[in-house]
Enzyme design. Structure first.
Site, PDB file in Angstrom:
ATOM      1  N   ILE A   4       0.843  -1.207   0.000  1.00  3.72           N
ATOM      2  CA  ILE A   4       0.000   0.000   0.000  1.00  3.72           C
ATOM      3  C   ILE A   4       0.876   1.254   0.000  1.00  3.72           C
ATOM      4  O   ILE A   4       0.621   2.210  -0.737  1.00  3.72           O
ATOM      5  CB  ILE A   4      -0.948   0.007   1.225  1.00  3.72           C
ATOM      6  CG1 ILE A   4      -1.953  -1.146   1.088  1.00  3.72           C
ATOM      7  CG2 ILE A   4      -1.661   1.349   1.373  1.00  3.72           C
ATOM      8  CD1 ILE A   4      -3.009  -1.211   2.173  1.00  3.72           C
TER       9      ILE A   4
ATOM     10  N   HIS B 180       5.203 -11.112 -31.731  1.00  2.00           N
ATOM     11  CA  HIS B 180       6.214 -10.063 -31.784  1.00  2.00           C
ATOM     12  C   HIS B 180       5.599  -8.812 -32.393  1.00  2.00           C
ATOM     13  O   HIS B 180       4.869  -8.916 -33.371  1.00  2.00           O
ATOM     14  CB  HIS B 180       7.394 -10.524 -32.639  1.00  2.00           C
ATOM     15  CG  HIS B 180       8.401  -9.438 -32.872  1.00  2.00           C
ATOM     16  ND1 HIS B 180       9.301  -9.063 -31.900  1.00  2.00           N
ATOM     17  CD2 HIS B 180       8.611  -8.619 -33.933  1.00  2.00           C
ATOM     18  CE1 HIS B 180      10.049  -8.065 -32.376  1.00  2.00           C
ATOM     19  NE2 HIS B 180       9.644  -7.780 -33.605  1.00  2.00           N
TER      20      HIS B 180
HETATM   21  P1  FAD Z   1     -13.229  -7.544   2.339  1.00  2.68           P
HETATM   22  O1  FAD Z   1     -13.068  -7.063   0.962  1.00  2.68           O
HETATM   23  O2  FAD Z   1     -12.629  -6.762   3.431  1.00  2.68           O
HETATM   24  O3  FAD Z   1     -14.801  -7.671   2.578  1.00  2.68           O
HETATM   25  C1  FAD Z   1     -15.334  -8.047   3.803  1.00  2.68           C
HETATM   26  C2  FAD Z   1     -16.766  -7.557   3.856  1.00  2.68           C
HETATM   27  O4  FAD Z   1     -17.401  -8.129   4.981  1.00  2.68           O
HETATM   28  C3  FAD Z   1     -16.889  -6.047   4.013  1.00  2.68           C
HETATM   29  O5  FAD Z   1     -17.752  -5.542   3.042  1.00  2.68           O
HETATM   30  C4  FAD Z   1     -17.448  -5.866   5.424  1.00  2.68           C
HETATM   31  O6  FAD Z   1     -18.307  -4.748   5.540  1.00  2.68           O
HETATM   32  C5  FAD Z   1     -18.235  -7.149   5.558  1.00  2.68           C
HETATM   33  N1  FAD Z   1     -18.477  -7.541   6.951  1.00  2.68           N
HETATM   34  C6  FAD Z   1     -17.578  -7.691   7.954  1.00  2.68           C
HETATM   35  N2  FAD Z   1     -18.196  -8.105   9.058  1.00  2.68           N
HETATM   36  C7  FAD Z   1     -19.519  -8.216   8.756  1.00  2.68           C
HETATM   37  C8  FAD Z   1     -20.664  -8.604   9.485  1.00  2.68           C
HETATM   38  N3  FAD Z   1     -20.591  -8.955  10.761  1.00  2.68           N
HETATM   39  N4  FAD Z   1     -21.845  -8.590   8.848  1.00  2.68           N
HETATM   40  C9  FAD Z   1     -21.962  -8.225   7.546  1.00  2.68           C
HETATM   41  N5  FAD Z   1     -20.905  -7.859   6.813  1.00  2.68           N
HETATM   42  C10 FAD Z   1     -19.710  -7.851   7.411  1.00  2.68           C
HETATM   43  N6  FAD Z   1      -5.815  -6.963  -3.348  1.00  2.68           N
HETATM   44  C11 FAD Z   1      -5.518  -7.381  -4.599  1.00  2.68           C
HETATM   45  O7  FAD Z   1      -5.601  -8.577  -4.889  1.00  2.68           O
HETATM   46  N7  FAD Z   1      -5.113  -6.488  -5.552  1.00  2.68           N
HETATM   47  C12 FAD Z   1      -5.003  -5.164  -5.298  1.00  2.68           C
HETATM   48  O8  FAD Z   1      -4.641  -4.383  -6.184  1.00  2.68           O
HETATM   49  C13 FAD Z   1      -5.320  -4.705  -3.991  1.00  2.68           C
HETATM   50  N8  FAD Z   1      -5.232  -3.395  -3.695  1.00  2.68           N
HETATM   51  C14 FAD Z   1      -5.581  -2.968  -2.435  1.00  2.68           C
HETATM   52  C15 FAD Z   1      -5.452  -1.612  -2.146  1.00  2.68           C
HETATM   53  C16 FAD Z   1      -5.764  -1.157  -0.885  1.00  2.68           C
HETATM   54  C17 FAD Z   1      -5.640   0.315  -0.588  1.00  2.68           C
HETATM   55  C18 FAD Z   1      -6.236  -2.066   0.101  1.00  2.68           C
HETATM   56  C19 FAD Z   1      -6.617  -1.580   1.465  1.00  2.68           C
HETATM   57  C20 FAD Z   1      -6.349  -3.419  -0.174  1.00  2.68           C
HETATM   58  C21 FAD Z   1      -6.017  -3.889  -1.449  1.00  2.68           C
HETATM   59  N9  FAD Z   1      -6.077  -5.234  -1.773  1.00  2.68           N
HETATM   60  C22 FAD Z   1      -5.735  -5.660  -3.031  1.00  2.68           C
HETATM   61  C23 FAD Z   1      -6.510  -6.249  -0.789  1.00  2.68           C
HETATM   62  C24 FAD Z   1      -7.968  -6.638  -1.052  1.00  2.68           C
HETATM   63  O9  FAD Z   1      -8.784  -5.496  -0.997  1.00  2.68           O
HETATM   64  C25 FAD Z   1      -8.419  -7.665  -0.013  1.00  2.68           C
HETATM   65  O10 FAD Z   1      -7.532  -8.752  -0.013  1.00  2.68           O
HETATM   66  C26 FAD Z   1      -9.817  -8.161  -0.327  1.00  2.68           C
HETATM   67  O11 FAD Z   1     -10.757  -7.119  -0.350  1.00  2.68           O
HETATM   68  C27 FAD Z   1     -10.246  -9.229   0.690  1.00  2.68           C
HETATM   69  O12 FAD Z   1     -11.525  -9.677   0.391  1.00  2.68           O
HETATM   70  P2  FAD Z   1     -12.491 -10.243   1.520  1.00  2.68           P
HETATM   71  O13 FAD Z   1     -13.771 -10.583   0.840  1.00  2.68           O
HETATM   72  O14 FAD Z   1     -11.797 -11.280   2.287  1.00  2.68           O
HETATM   73  O15 FAD Z   1     -12.702  -9.037   2.535  1.00  2.68           O
HETATM   74  P1  NAD Z   2       2.349  -4.874   3.920  1.00  2.00           P
HETATM   75  O1  NAD Z   2       2.470  -6.003   4.851  1.00  2.00           O
HETATM   76  O2  NAD Z   2       2.461  -5.082   2.460  1.00  2.00           O
HETATM   77  O3  NAD Z   2       3.424  -3.751   4.285  1.00  2.00           O
HETATM   78  C1  NAD Z   2       3.525  -3.181   5.551  1.00  2.00           C
HETATM   79  C2  NAD Z   2       4.936  -2.668   5.713  1.00  2.00           C
HETATM   80  O4  NAD Z   2       4.977  -1.895   6.892  1.00  2.00           O
HETATM   81  C3  NAD Z   2       5.968  -3.783   5.870  1.00  2.00           C
HETATM   82  O5  NAD Z   2       7.022  -3.550   4.976  1.00  2.00           O
HETATM   83  C4  NAD Z   2       6.376  -3.677   7.321  1.00  2.00           C
HETATM   84  O6  NAD Z   2       7.726  -4.060   7.535  1.00  2.00           O
HETATM   85  C5  NAD Z   2       6.173  -2.210   7.584  1.00  2.00           C
HETATM   86  N1  NAD Z   2       5.947  -1.892   8.991  1.00  2.00           N
HETATM   87  C6  NAD Z   2       5.241  -2.582   9.922  1.00  2.00           C
HETATM   88  N2  NAD Z   2       5.255  -1.938  11.105  1.00  2.00           N
HETATM   89  C7  NAD Z   2       5.984  -0.808  10.919  1.00  2.00           C
HETATM   90  C8  NAD Z   2       6.341   0.272  11.766  1.00  2.00           C
HETATM   91  N3  NAD Z   2       5.958   0.315  13.037  1.00  2.00           N
HETATM   92  N4  NAD Z   2       7.092   1.263  11.228  1.00  2.00           N
HETATM   93  C9  NAD Z   2       7.484   1.224   9.935  1.00  2.00           C
HETATM   94  N5  NAD Z   2       7.180   0.223   9.093  1.00  2.00           N
HETATM   95  C10 NAD Z   2       6.418  -0.789   9.576  1.00  2.00           C
HETATM   96  O7  NAD Z   2       0.956  -4.167   4.308  1.00  2.00           O
HETATM   97  P2  NAD Z   2       0.158  -3.003   3.604  1.00  2.00           P
HETATM   98  O8  NAD Z   2       0.997  -2.312   2.597  1.00  2.00           O
HETATM   99  O9  NAD Z   2      -0.469  -2.234   4.688  1.00  2.00           O
HETATM  100  O10 NAD Z   2      -0.952  -3.815   2.844  1.00  2.00           O
HETATM  101  C11 NAD Z   2      -1.882  -4.632   3.569  1.00  2.00           C
HETATM  102  C12 NAD Z   2      -2.327  -5.808   2.751  1.00  2.00           C
HETATM  103  O11 NAD Z   2      -3.137  -5.365   1.667  1.00  2.00           O
HETATM  104  C13 NAD Z   2      -1.157  -6.561   2.169  1.00  2.00           C
HETATM  105  O12 NAD Z   2      -1.093  -7.818   2.786  1.00  2.00           O
HETATM  106  C14 NAD Z   2      -1.447  -6.725   0.721  1.00  2.00           C
HETATM  107  O13 NAD Z   2      -1.511  -8.083   0.377  1.00  2.00           O
HETATM  108  C15 NAD Z   2      -2.817  -6.094   0.507  1.00  2.00           C
HETATM  109  N6  NAD Z   2      -2.697  -5.191  -0.646  1.00  2.00           N
HETATM  110  C16 NAD Z   2      -2.441  -5.729  -1.866  1.00  2.00           C
HETATM  111  C17 NAD Z   2      -2.267  -4.904  -2.944  1.00  2.00           C
HETATM  112  C18 NAD Z   2      -1.970  -5.507  -4.273  1.00  2.00           C
HETATM  113  O14 NAD Z   2      -2.167  -6.697  -4.435  1.00  2.00           O
HETATM  114  N7  NAD Z   2      -1.509  -4.730  -5.247  1.00  2.00           N
HETATM  115  C19 NAD Z   2      -2.341  -3.528  -2.807  1.00  2.00           C
HETATM  116  C20 NAD Z   2      -2.586  -3.026  -1.551  1.00  2.00           C
HETATM  117  C21 NAD Z   2      -2.768  -3.861  -0.474  1.00  2.00           C
END
Ligand code: FAD
Ligand code: NAD
Length: 479
Positions: free
Chosen positions: A192, A451
Site C-alpha cells: 500500500i 512479436h
Molecule cells: P473484504 O473485501 O474486506 O470484505 C469483507 C466484507 O465483509 C466487508 O464488506 C465488510 O463490511 C463485511 N463484513 C464484515 N463483518 C460483517 C458482518 N458482521 N456482517 C456483515 N458484513 C460484514 N488486493 C488485490 O488482490 N489487488 C489489489 O490491487 C489490492 N489493492 C488494495 C489496495 C488497498 C488500498 C487495500 C486496502 C487493499 C487492497 N487489496 C488488493 C486487498 C484486497 O482489498 C483484499 O484482499 C480483499 O478485499 C479481501 O476480500 P475479503 O472478501 O476477504 O474481505
Molecule cells: P504490507 O504487509 O504489504 O506492508 C507493511 C509494511 O509496513 C511492511 O514492509 C512492514 O515491515 C512495515 N511496517 C510494519 N510496522 C511498521 C512500523 N511500526 N514502522 C514502519 N514500518 C512498519 O501491508 P500493507 O501495505 O499495509 O498492505 C496490507 C495488505 O493489503 C497486504 O497484505 C497486501 O496483500 C494487501 N494489498 C495488496 C495490494 C496488491 O495486491 N496490489 C495492494 C494493496 C494492499
C-alpha cells in the site's frame, strides 16, 4: 419465522460475493449479509476491494501515471503538451464513479443469480444460525445449513501514530486527499505504501517512506526487489529502511514525526502522514459469545486447506483467514467453498497465487525466489532478460525492468517467475499458468510468442535458463 437457506455468507467483499454467486449458480438457496454503508448512506457490496482498496487505488494510480507521462514523457515522443495540469477533485470524482458503478454491479449480479441480499451485521449464532442486526437495530435470526464467513480485514493501527482525521490517515484516508500534500510521510514501505506513495509522488508530493525492516520488498526475488528500489528512488520516492517510528504529533497544519535509524533519533515534518503497516483480520462481532470457532494466534479464523473452520458446516474465506491478503485469493477460496458445499471436489493451489505491486513499472511474481530455493536446499537454474533489450519496450518508451524465470535444476520445472516492468501484472499470468500445468522452462522456451510484445522478455528469460537467449549475450554456456 425468517427464511431458511442452504448457504448464508457473511460479508460481500470479493471472498463473500463470489462465494454467494457461485453457490447460487450451483442451485443452492443463498443469502449474503453485508453491513458496509457507502458514501451515499446506503449499504454497498464489494467490501474493501471495490470500496477502498484494489479498484479506487488503481483508478488513482492510472490517472497519476497518465499525468506523469503527459508531463514528462510525451515530449520525447514528439507530443507537445506544454500546459498539463492535474485537477485532483476531478480525478477523485472519476474514482468515485467507478466505485459506484462496480458496487452497484454486484447488487445486479446478486439479482441475476438469485442471491438474496440481506442488509445488516451478521453474526454466527450457532453452527446453523445467523443473527442479523439491521441498521435500525432490529435483529432477525436466519437458519442455514452452511455458513461462510468472509468478514475481511481492517488496517493495523500502531500506538506511535494515532490517526487524526485528514492529517494522519490509513489507506482509506489516503484515497480521499482533496489536494496534493507538499510533504507526504508514509509509514511502511509495503504494497500500500508503494502504491499510494507513488500516486502522490507523481502528483508532486515530496514522499518520504519510513520502513522498519532492513529489506525492501522481502517477498520478491532479491535482484528484482533491488532493481525496483532503484527505479522508485529515481522517481523521487525517498525510501528509508531500518527506520522505526517512535511518535507522531499534529502541530497546527503539520505532522511532526520522530523515528530512529542507524544514525540515532531523527525528526521530520510532513503535511500529511499515511500509516500503512499491514492489515489485521476483522472478526469483531462476527461470532456470538459461546460459539466456539477457533482463531489462530494472530486472530485469523482457523481453517483447514479447504477453508473449513472447526465448527461443522461453517467455513471462512479471504482476508479473515491465513494466507496472502489478496482479492483473487479470497475469490478463489469463495469458489472452492461453494463447490465443496454443493458436493463437488474442489481444492486450491496456494503455491501459484500471483502478486502484483501496481507501481510504474509494475512488480509481479509467483512462486519461489532464488533466496527461498537456496534456503530450502533446492538446486535451481535461472534465466533473466532485461526489458532494455526488448524491441517493444523500446517502442513503448518503457525499458526499465527485468523478467526472471526460476526452474528446478534437475527437472527444469518452473518454480517461480519474478518481473519488474511495464504490464508485469498482465505478464505474470504466463508464470501462473505454466506453474499450474507443471511446465518446464523449456516448454515456455518452445512456445511461439507474438512479436513485438513485452511478453517476449518472459520467452527470452525462459530461453536464458539454459543459455539459449537470442536477443542478448548468454552468461551461461548452452547445453
Ligand atoms: P473484504 O473485501 O474486506 O470484505 C469483507 C466484507 O465483509 C466487508 O464488506 C465488510 O463490511 C463485511 N463484513 C464484515 N463483518 C460483517 C458482518 N458482521 N456482517 C456483515 N458484513 C460484514 N488486493 C488485490 O488482490 N489487488 C489489489 O490491487 C489490492 N489493492 C488494495 C489496495 C488497498 C488500498 C487495500 C486496502 C487493499 C487492497 N487489496 C488488493 C486487498 C484486497 O482489498 C483484499 O484482499 C480483499 O478485499 C479481501 O476480500 P475479503 O472478501 O476477504 O474481505
Ligand atoms: P504490507 O504487509 O504489504 O506492508 C507493511 C509494511 O509496513 C511492511 O514492509 C512492514 O515491515 C512495515 N511496517 C510494519 N510496522 C511498521 C512500523 N511500526 N514502522 C514502519 N514500518 C512498519 O501491508 P500493507 O501495505 O499495509 O498492505 C496490507 C495488505 O493489503 C497486504 O497484505 C497486501 O496483500 C494487501 N494489498 C495488496 C495490494 C496488491 O495486491 N496490489 C495492494 C494493496 C494492499
Amino acid at each position: 419465522m425468517a427464511d431458511k437457506f442452504d448457504v448464508i455468507v457473511i460479508g460481500a467483499g470479493p471472498g463473500g460475493y463470489v462465494a454467494a454467486i457461485r453457490a447460487a449458480q450451483l442451485g443452492l438457496k443463498t443469502a449474503c449479509v453485508e453491513k458496509w454503508v457507502g458514501k451515499e448512506g446506503n449499504v454497498v457490496h464489494g467490501g474493501t476491494c471495490l470500496n477502498v482498496g484494489c479498484i479506487p487505488s488503481k483508478a488513482l494510480l492510472e490517472a497519476s501515471h497518465k499525468f506523469v507521462e503527459a508531463k514528462h514523457d510525451f515530449d520525447e515522443l514528439g507530443i507537445q503538451a506544454p500546459d498539463v495540469s492535474m485537477d485532483v477533485t476531478k480525478m477523485m470524482s472519476h474514482k468515485d464513479k467507478i466505485v459506484k458503478n462496480l458496487t452497484g454491479g454486484i447488487s445486479g449480479l446478486f439479482k441475476a443469480n438469485g442471491v438474496t441480499s440481506i442488509e445488516g451485521a451478521g453474526k454466527v449464532a450457532s453452527g446453523k444460525q445467523v443473527e442479523v442486526t439491521g441498521h435500525d437495530g432490529k435483529t432477525t435470526m436466519y437458519d442455514a445449513d452452511n455458513i461462510i464467513i468472509a468478514a475481511g480485514s481492517v488496517p493495523i493501527e500502531i500506538p506511535p501514530t494515532p490517526l487524526v482525521e485528514g492529517m494522519v490517515v490509513d489507506s482509506t484516508g489516503a484515497l480521499e486527499f482533496q489536494e496534493t500534500p507538499k510533504r507526504l510521510g508514509v509509514i511502511g514501505a509495503g504494497i500500500i505504501g508503494l502504491e499510494l506513495g507513488s500516486v502522490w509522488n507523481r502528483l508532486g508530493s515530496e514522499v518520504t517512506m519510513l520502513e522498519a525492516m532492513d529489506d525492501f520488498l522481502p517477498m520478491v526475488d532479491a535482484s528484482i526487489a533491488k532493481e525496483t528500489q532503484k527505479i522508485l528512488k529515481k522517481q523521487g520516492l525517498d525510501i528509508k529502511l531500518n527506520a522505526r517510528v517512535t511518535s507522531s504529533e499534529v502541530k497546527g497544519d503539520e505532522v511532526v514525526v520522530k523515528y530512529t535509524d542507524a544514525n540515532g533519533e531523527q525528526e521530520t515534518t510532513f503535511d500529511k502522514l499515511i500509516v500503512c503497516v499491514g492489515r489485521r483480520p476483522y472478526t469483531k462481532g462476527v461470532i456470538a459469545d459461546g460459539v466456539s470457532i477457533e482463531l489462530d494466534e494472530r486472530g485469523f479464523i482457523f481453517v483447514d486447506d479447504q477453508c473449513r473452520t472447526n465448527l461443522p458446516g461453517v467455513y471462512a474465506v479471504g482476508d479473515c483467514v491465513r494466507g496472502p491478503m489478496l482479492a483473487h485469493k479470497a475469490s478463489e477460496e469463495g469458489i472452492m467453498v461453494a463447490d465443496i458445499i454443493a458436493g463437488h471436489k474442489a481444492e486450491m493451489n496456494y503455491d501459484t497465487i500471483p502478486n502484483v505491486v501496481y507501481t510504474f513499472p509494475e512488480v509481479a511474481w509467483v512462486g519461489i525466489t532464488e533466496q527461498e530455493a537456496k534456503a530450502k536446499g533446492i538446486d535451481v537454474k535461472v534465466g533473466a532478460f532485461p526489458f532494455a533489450a526488448s524491441g517493444r519496450a523500446m517502442a513503448n518508451n518503457a525499458t526499465e525492468g527485468t523478467a526472471k524465470v526460476i526452474a528446478d535444476a534437475e527437472t527444469d520445472r518452473i518454480l517461480g517467475m519474478h518481473i519488474v516492468g511495464q504490464h508485469a501484472g498482465e505478464m505474470i499470468a504466463q508464470g501462473v499458468i505454466a506453474m499450474e500445468f507443471g511446465s518446464s522452462a523449456e516448454d515456455l522456451a518452445l512456445t511461439c510468442y507474438a512479436h513485438p510484445t513485452m511478453s517476449e522478455a518472459v520467452h527470452e528469460a525462459a530461453l536464458a535458463v539454459d543459455g539459449h537467449a537470442i536477443h542478448m549475450a548468454n552468461r551461461k554456456k548452452r547445453k
